[in-house]
Design an enzyme around this catalytic site. Structure first.
Site, PDB file in Angstrom:
ATOM      1  N   SER A   1      18.210  -0.804 -25.796  1.00  0.00           N
ATOM      2  CA  SER A   1      18.361   0.659 -26.185  1.00  0.00           C
ATOM      3  C   SER A   1      19.526   0.952 -27.291  1.00  0.00           C
ATOM      4  O   SER A   1      20.377   0.046 -27.545  1.00  0.00           O
ATOM      5  CB  SER A   1      19.028   1.275 -25.003  1.00  0.00           C
TER       6      SER A   1
ATOM      7  N   LYS B   1      21.032  -2.772 -21.852  1.00  0.00           N
ATOM      8  CA  LYS B   1      19.639  -2.690 -21.274  1.00  0.00           C
ATOM      9  C   LYS B   1      18.737  -3.848 -21.931  1.00  0.00           C
ATOM     10  O   LYS B   1      18.785  -4.185 -23.219  1.00  0.00           O
ATOM     11  CB  LYS B   1      19.116  -1.388 -21.564  1.00  0.00           C
TER      12      LYS B   1
ATOM     13  N   GLU C   1       5.099  -1.025 -20.635  1.00  0.00           N
ATOM     14  CA  GLU C   1       5.263   0.356 -20.530  1.00  0.00           C
ATOM     15  C   GLU C   1       4.385   1.142 -21.657  1.00  0.00           C
ATOM     16  O   GLU C   1       3.374   1.990 -21.338  1.00  0.00           O
ATOM     17  CB  GLU C   1       6.746   0.825 -20.954  1.00  0.00           C
TER      18      GLU C   1
ATOM     19  N   THR D   1       0.736  -1.138  -0.158  1.00  0.00           N
ATOM     20  CA  THR D   1      -0.164   0.102  -0.133  1.00  0.00           C
ATOM     21  C   THR D   1       0.915   1.225   0.144  1.00  0.00           C
ATOM     22  O   THR D   1       2.052   1.240   0.643  1.00  0.00           O
ATOM     23  CB  THR D   1      -0.870   0.233   1.323  1.00  0.00           C
ATOM     24  N   HIS D   2       0.614   2.171  -0.632  1.00  0.00           N
ATOM     25  CA  HIS D   2       1.287   3.461  -0.735  1.00  0.00           C
ATOM     26  C   HIS D   2       2.524   3.164  -1.279  1.00  0.00           C
ATOM     27  O   HIS D   2       3.918   3.803  -1.216  1.00  0.00           O
ATOM     28  CB  HIS D   2       1.632   4.237   0.592  1.00  0.00           C
TER      29      HIS D   2
END
Lengths: 516, 512
Positions: free
Chosen positions: B330, B336, B343, B208-209
């Site tokens: 990348s 990467k 996304e 949570t948070h």
């Protein structure tokens, strides 16, 4: 501390802050810079800044692990009491059900339960009498009420939050609030339908021009036109009914996100609060806001429907149309033009629809990209909902009122009706009945209109010889199809604007709305 | 013509490179200045300027034709040709009904049906010449039919306007689209369940948070998404039922005096019934407003699936490793490996939201019956559907191409005192008021922080130094494995509860 707040405020506003401004402004400016800021006077006495500083802040109810309290800046930024206090009634309702369940399951004693229930009653009474002191340092409606309960009855109040988090608590409150709001909106919708039907009944037989591209097209009965709105509002109501059914599941007992190991009975609280059942998955229960996304979507669709009712009636009230005259009680004047009489309510109905649309976009965008369970972002979910509901109720109410305060200008409408050759399409149908291919019929009817235009007359005024000069298929019976009164009689398909069809539609709605 | 170039140049940086650009840009630039302009090569040859424009099918009354500027501005064929299949289907039903009602002959009906078949074949073989001067999909097909079979084609439009025609096409198209989306939704649910089955018993931190909160079974977490998608599907099913009414026969706005049978065409096209009010039938777009609302809610659900999986793939979380086939690299950083699909799932949700806003705003303030504004209703719908289908598909694919890093997860699990709330429940069971239990558990965590250890590592004496209520049995509540066993409420993350939820879905999705 306070000076930091003041400096932050002064960079955003032109006037120096009043005391309440300094306490509440930052969270509004920082969160919604483009939103209009409306400060509601705090319920009860508003403590002066000096007084707030003089009064020691109490320990947070969640503060056991922390060695120091939050700063004033953080507290002002994160508080939600200024708006979520609207949920007080539902919060208390939820707590009553929760306390009863805890006692039933043996997690608290019956004496403690009774103490809690009496305390909650007293708090509700104080809130409704304007005696309750809402405190920002107690953050939100839940903590304000629980802390006040502790002040009132002591130790038993500390047991109320057993097997409950604010995460499932706030969503229980919110679902209850939205359910109540939907019921109010459904009532207003029915009222508008009744007003439209009443208006239709009062204008039986009136023929008005129907438009496509906002140009005169074919004649329609006014009753038919008004019933189109009734149909739309019915589907709006259907969406809310479906939404209410999907929303009516109880999050209480899902706790923070994973449920609890305590022997609670979620079905008991669900039933006590009028829900269908508990939500099946605890993460889903405290996480999702699809119920308000759906609710605000339904409201936005309704707002779009009302916006065009607004547009049409504004046009009809214009000099160019002149179909309706609103009474003085639903019109406004101009501060500079003494002769003006404006249908402002319907203009605002049209304009406010954008706000309801914006509320939906705000909420959709808020939820965008948030992972599961609770994230503080979600605190911002309530204001768009409150605004959407308030606006929709206003739009429905004013539309129903306006409908009952307008008079149709029969004489002017009837006098203006011949313009525009509204019977041309019926003429084309006549030709089809004579065996002419539709595309050719369309061409012949178009040429007939062109002839009228050159002669500055109506189709009805053309002689049989003139019609036959365009195409020999015309016979004497063509005159039974010309003129708007004759044209109206010819519409017979299901759902059309013929008198019999419209009477049938009207009868359907009179029965459905129990107006008969 | 030159002036058009001037108008265009104020919107784009390069001069138009082809004549097709000069013919189609204005309506895009003027209508949606912020929308990306994609010019698709026109199908077939481009003889429009050399070829004399034919008279409009509605032109009888007019003494001169429209200018090129007006024609380019108002055409819709560039996008509404996507409705060709539904347009032909609607025309088949309409012609059949006209014959049945004696409004056209059986012989004419047969001519029309054969002609429509040929036109459909040509379109699907890429042989059809879509013409801007014929404005839209309806006129293109009708004109082509007239070219093909002559006089009988002129009878097809009897008791029909483009207003009821286009909405019949559009409702059919949306109905088909909903069915496709529902299949994709089920596929995603199946993928999530498959992933859950492959990771039985795995405990992960619940947040949570975005801070560690309590332990949850991974299966429970994945099932939360399954529940959400089920409600998304429910909204589409409800929308489909409300949408499934036929506008055909409402004509321009007031119905017709010809003896048509609207119930016949409605049934032939698979609708529930004709719409009851002709003005409503040709006027309202609430069915696509509702459809795009449902899609926007779905997009928001998927956007957070995207967010969570992006986080889980991060070094900081390290819960999942996507396979190479669902990752990208990348152009500048050779090491990467990015979870780009998820996304984009997260990002594209904004587009679906925007499509809904576009449509809602379009309908704002429009009075009844047809206004030309409504021509702009199709692009947001096509975009929304295409995007949602892509998001669902890629999410289902990604779900089947990730591996959970069990060792790393298990090693990292103790951090964050995930068992603290269960400790508080233990105290409540001992009779301590919850608010006090919360305080005691919080102080226990503070002690652990001070000593840099876990709750499980605290001795009984250390616990009792905080509060004497602790007994030896407290250790049955400590540690995430023990904590998980304690969740028993309906819908919680305990093993038995989750097994029950899983069983429900295996049966419902016919995976068992």
């Amino acid at each position: 501390m306070v000076s930091n707040g003041r400096m932050l405020c002064s960079s955003l506003i032109t006037a120096p802050p009043s005391s309440s401004l300094s306490r509440t402004t930052p969270s509004y400016f920082c969160s919604f810079p483009s939103r209009r800021i409306i400060f509601t006077p705090r319920i009860g006495s508003s403590p002066a800044p000096a007084q707030a500083q003089a009064q020691p802040k109490e320990a947070k109810l969640w503060g056991g692990r922390f060695e120091e309290g939050v700063t004033d800046v953080v507290e002002r930024f994160t508080e939600s009491i200024s708006f979520d206090k609207k949920l007080y009634k539902q919060d208390i309702t939820g707590s009553r059900a929760h306390a009863s369940m805890l006692a039933h399951q043996g997690l608290i004693s019956e004496i403690d339960r009774d103490s809690i229930l009496q305390g909650l009653d007293e708090i509700e009474r104080r809130i409704e009498n304007g005696e309750f002191n809402w405190r920002a340092d107690r953050e939100d409606v839940h903590m304000n009420i629980e802390a006040a309960l502790t002040d009132l009855i002591g130790e038993p109040a500390k047991k109320l939050h057993t097997a409950r988090s604010r995460n499932d608590q706030v969503l229980t409150d919110f679902r209850l609030w939205c359910r109540d709001a939907i019921d109010k909106i459904l009532l207003s919708m029915k009222q508008l339908q009744v007003s439209l039907i009443t208006l239709a009944l009062n204008n039986q037989g009136l023929i008005v021009p129907g438009y496509t591209h906002l140009q005169r097209a074919q004649p329609v009965l006014l009753q038919h036109l008004l019933l189109a709105y009734v149909e739309e509002i019915e589907r709006d109501a259907g969406r809310l009914v479906d939404c209410r059914a999907r929303m009516n599941f109880c999050p209480l007992g899902a706790c923070a996100l994973a449920g609890t190991g305590l022997p609670i009975d979620r079905f008991m609280t669900s039933e006590a609060l009028g829900f269908t059942a508990p939500l099946r998955n605890s993460i889903d229960a405290v996480s999702d806001r699809d119920f308000v996304l759906e609710f605000l979507s339904a409201n936005a669709i309704t707002a779009v429907h009302l916006s065009r009712l607004g547009e049409e009636w504004v046009l009809w009230a214009s000099e160019e149309f002149g179909f309706i005259t609103p009474s003085d009680s639903v019109s406004t004047g101009s501060s500079i033009m003494p002769q003006k009489k404006n249908p402002d309510p319907m203009e605002l109905v049209r304009g406010k629809s954008a706000r309801v649309i914006g509320d939906l976009v705000t909420l959709l965008t808020l939820c965008k990209g948030l992972p599961h369970a609770y994230n503080r972002d979600l605190q911002e979910d309530k204001e768009p909902v409150f605004d959407s509901v308030k606006t929709i109720l206003g739009m429905l109410e004013v539309s129903a009122e306006f409908a009952l305060k307008i008079t149709f200008n029969w004489e002017r409408i009837q006098k203006a009706l011949p313009a525009g050759h509204l019977d041309a399409t019926t003429l084309a149908d006549y030709l089809v009945n004579k065996g002419v291919p539709f595309r050719t019929s369309h061409d012949i009817a178009g040429k007939s209109v062109a002839l009228c235009t050159s002669k500055n007359c109506q189709l009805l005024d053309l002689s049989l010889d003139e019609l036959r000069s365009i195409n020999p298929v015309f016979e004497e019976d063509v005159y039974e199809f010309l003129g708007v009164e004759n044209a109206i009689k010819k519409f017979v398909s299901y759902g059309s604007t013929g008198s019999a069809c419209v009477a049938s539609q009207l009868d359907y709605w009179l029965r459905k709305l129990e107006m008969k």
